[in-house]
Design a protein around this motif. Structure first.
Motif, PDB file in Angstrom:
ATOM      1  N   GLU A  80       0.671  -1.462  -0.404  1.00  0.00           N
ATOM      2  CA  GLU A  80      -0.171   0.647   0.054  1.00  0.00           C
ATOM      3  C   GLU A  80       0.570   1.121  -0.093  1.00  0.00           C
ATOM      4  N   VAL A  81       1.802   1.246   0.955  1.00  0.00           N
ATOM      5  CA  VAL A  81       2.608   3.028   0.884  1.00  0.00           C
ATOM      6  C   VAL A  81       3.466   2.721  -0.555  1.00  0.00           C
ATOM      7  N   LEU A  82       4.003   1.483  -0.928  1.00  0.00           N
ATOM      8  CA  LEU A  82       4.554   1.685  -2.245  1.00  0.00           C
ATOM      9  C   LEU A  82       3.556   1.878  -3.097  1.00  0.00           C
ATOM     10  N   ASP A  83       2.484   1.627  -3.240  1.00  0.00           N
ATOM     11  CA  ASP A  83       2.290   2.540  -4.360  1.00  0.00           C
ATOM     12  C   ASP A  83       1.131   1.367  -5.286  1.00  0.00           C
ATOM     13  N   LEU A  84       1.361  -0.463  -4.973  1.00  0.00           N
ATOM     14  CA  LEU A  84       1.940  -1.603  -5.407  1.00  0.00           C
ATOM     15  C   LEU A  84       0.168  -2.579  -4.736  1.00  0.00           C
ATOM     16  N   LYS A  85       0.111  -3.270  -5.490  1.00  0.00           N
ATOM     17  CA  LYS A  85      -0.912  -4.217  -5.345  1.00  0.00           C
ATOM     18  C   LYS A  85      -0.022  -5.404  -4.806  1.00  0.00           C
ATOM     19  N   PHE A  86      -0.742  -6.366  -3.567  1.00  0.00           N
ATOM     20  CA  PHE A  86       0.237  -7.066  -3.017  1.00  0.00           C
ATOM     21  C   PHE A  86      -0.778  -8.466  -3.772  1.00  0.00           C
ATOM     22  N   VAL A  87      -0.256  -9.068  -4.225  1.00  0.00           N
ATOM     23  CA  VAL A  87      -0.707 -11.066  -4.846  1.00  0.00           C
ATOM     24  C   VAL A  87      -0.406 -11.281  -4.143  1.00  0.00           C
ATOM     25  N   TYR A  88      -0.911 -12.719  -3.689  1.00  0.00           N
ATOM     26  CA  TYR A  88      -1.250 -13.975  -3.079  1.00  0.00           C
ATOM     27  C   TYR A  88      -2.287 -14.992  -3.566  1.00  0.00           C
ATOM     28  N   GLY A  89      -1.593 -15.729  -3.815  1.00  0.00           N
ATOM     29  CA  GLY A  89      -2.562 -17.143  -4.026  1.00  0.00           C
ATOM     30  C   GLY A  89      -1.741 -18.053  -4.222  1.00  0.00           C
ATOM     31  N   PHE A  90      -2.309 -19.738  -4.242  1.00  0.00           N
ATOM     32  CA  PHE A  90      -2.427 -20.710  -4.605  1.00  0.00           C
ATOM     33  C   PHE A  90      -2.027 -21.520  -5.838  1.00  0.00           C
ATOM     34  N   VAL A  91      -1.068 -22.029  -6.378  1.00  0.00           N
ATOM     35  CA  VAL A  91      -0.986 -22.618  -7.968  1.00  0.00           C
ATOM     36  C   VAL A  91      -0.856 -24.317  -8.514  1.00  0.00           C
ATOM     37  N   PRO A  92      -0.889 -24.753  -9.068  1.00  0.00           N
ATOM     38  CA  PRO A  92      -1.119 -26.029  -8.731  1.00  0.00           C
ATOM     39  C   PRO A  92       0.177 -26.658  -8.887  1.00  0.00           C
ATOM     40  N   LYS A  93       1.027 -27.543  -8.951  1.00  0.00           N
ATOM     41  CA  LYS A  93       2.579 -27.748  -9.364  1.00  0.00           C
ATOM     42  C   LYS A  93       2.114 -28.513 -10.381  1.00  0.00           C
ATOM     43  N   ASP A  94       1.033 -28.544 -10.911  1.00  0.00           N
ATOM     44  CA  ASP A  94       1.024 -29.415 -12.705  1.00  0.00           C
ATOM     45  C   ASP A  94      -0.354 -29.108 -12.839  1.00  0.00           C
ATOM     46  N   GLY A  95      -0.161 -27.840 -13.301  1.00  0.00           N
ATOM     47  CA  GLY A  95      -0.602 -27.431 -14.574  1.00  0.00           C
ATOM     48  C   GLY A  95      -2.328 -26.487 -13.737  1.00  0.00           C
ATOM     49  N   THR A  96      -3.161 -27.747 -13.564  1.00  0.00           N
ATOM     50  CA  THR A  96      -5.023 -26.801 -13.322  1.00  0.00           C
ATOM     51  C   THR A  96      -5.022 -27.489 -12.285  1.00  0.00           C
ATOM     52  N   ILE A  97      -6.177 -27.535 -11.388  1.00  0.00           N
ATOM     53  CA  ILE A  97      -7.249 -27.213 -10.732  1.00  0.00           C
ATOM     54  C   ILE A  97      -7.769 -29.192 -10.603  1.00  0.00           C
ATOM     55  N   ASP A  98      -8.370 -29.520 -11.868  1.00  0.00           N
ATOM     56  CA  ASP A  98      -8.279 -30.649 -12.547  1.00  0.00           C
ATOM     57  C   ASP A  98      -7.685 -31.951 -12.660  1.00  0.00           C
ATOM     58  N   ASN A  99      -5.739 -31.213 -13.035  1.00  0.00           N
ATOM     59  CA  ASN A  99      -4.948 -32.223 -12.730  1.00  0.00           C
ATOM     60  C   ASN A  99      -4.994 -32.916 -11.528  1.00  0.00           C
ATOM     61  N   LEU A 100      -4.525 -32.097 -10.659  1.00  0.00           N
ATOM     62  CA  LEU A 100      -4.539 -32.066  -9.303  1.00  0.00           C
ATOM     63  C   LEU A 100      -5.670 -32.951  -8.798  1.00  0.00           C
ATOM     64  N   ILE A 101      -6.972 -33.212  -9.104  1.00  0.00           N
ATOM     65  CA  ILE A 101      -8.003 -34.083  -8.757  1.00  0.00           C
ATOM     66  C   ILE A 101      -7.826 -35.110  -9.623  1.00  0.00           C
ATOM     67  N   ASN A 102      -7.335 -34.987 -10.846  1.00  0.00           N
ATOM     68  CA  ASN A 102      -7.392 -36.648 -11.658  1.00  0.00           C
ATOM     69  C   ASN A 102      -6.495 -36.834 -10.665  1.00  0.00           C
ATOM     70  N   SER A 103      -5.047 -36.397 -10.332  1.00  0.00           N
ATOM     71  CA  SER A 103      -3.977 -37.534 -10.220  1.00  0.00           C
ATOM     72  C   SER A 103      -4.227 -37.824  -8.547  1.00  0.00           C
ATOM     73  N   LYS A 104      -4.989 -36.967  -8.290  1.00  0.00           N
ATOM     74  CA  LYS A 104      -5.554 -37.621  -6.620  1.00  0.00           C
ATOM     75  C   LYS A 104      -6.661 -38.779  -6.132  1.00  0.00           C
ATOM     76  N   SER A 105      -7.453 -38.442  -7.638  1.00  0.00           N
ATOM     77  CA  SER A 105      -8.730 -39.586  -8.531  1.00  0.00           C
ATOM     78  C   SER A 105      -7.602 -41.039  -8.613  1.00  0.00           C
ATOM     79  N   GLU A 106      -6.769 -41.227  -9.008  1.00  0.00           N
ATOM     80  CA  GLU A 106      -6.371 -41.846  -9.445  1.00  0.00           C
ATOM     81  C   GLU A 106      -5.229 -42.662  -8.635  1.00  0.00           C
ATOM     82  N   LYS A 107      -5.229 -41.903  -8.178  1.00  0.00           N
ATOM     83  CA  LYS A 107      -3.793 -42.476  -6.631  1.00  0.00           C
ATOM     84  C   LYS A 107      -4.855 -42.919  -5.788  1.00  0.00           C
ATOM     85  N   LEU A 108      -5.733 -42.869  -5.187  1.00  0.00           N
ATOM     86  CA  LEU A 108      -7.028 -43.456  -4.452  1.00  0.00           C
ATOM     87  C   LEU A 108      -7.334 -44.516  -4.901  1.00  0.00           C
TER      88      LEU A 108
END
Length: 153
Positions: A80-108
């Motif tokens: 804020e004091v630097l006149d910048l926007k702070f960005v925070y988040g989580f990004v899947p390691k393997d491309g997409t959330i859908d890929n994450l779900i596919n991987s976990k589903s297959e593993k289970l």
């Protein structure tokens, strides 16, 4: 309900796709605060004045960020004091959330099918590799469709 979950996953993947490039999420060795302050040719005293803290306080904040112990609120305040926007988040390691779900589903599914097959082998009722693979695919599809909570155990 399942279509709603699928739609939410697709929307989330759409939002996250802009952050997939690895170089976008690499944190500089000395942290973002120090890197940006140096790029702006700003002294610790100048940043401290904007934050109403001492030069030593700025040094402490920069060290805290570099160690990974800084709070999100501190990062927001500094942005804020630097006149910048702070960005925070989580990004899947393997491309997409859908890929994450596919991987976990297959593993289970693999774990369940192989455990079941092992029990069946003990009773001389085991199944062949093709049937095992087909069962894993079918069960993984079912797990994904139902979005079982056990997916995250």
């Amino acid at each position: 309900m399942r279509n709603k979950k699928k739609l939410l996953i697709e929307q989330l993947d759409q939002k996250l796709k802009h952050f997939q490039k690895t170089e976008m999420v690499l944190v500089p060795d000395k942290g973002w605060i120090n890197t940006i302050r140096m790029a702006l040719n700003m002294t610790m005293a100048q940043l401290g004045a904007k934050l109403n803290i001492t030069r030593q306080g700025v040094k402490s904040i920069e060290e805290s960020e570099a160690k990974g112990t800084i709070s999100l609120n501190s990062l927001k305040d500094i942005a804020e004091v630097l006149d910048l926007k702070f960005v925070y988040g989580f990004v899947p390691k393997d491309g997409t959330i859908d890929n994450l779900i596919n991987s976990k589903s297959e593993k289970l599914a693999r774990k369940i099918v192989l455990r079941t097959n092992q029990n069946m082998k003990l009773e001389d009722q085991g199944i062949g590799d093709k049937k095992i693979n087909d069962s894993i695919i079918d069960l993984a599809d079912e797990i994904k469709r139902e979005m079982r909570k056990s997916l995250w155990d």
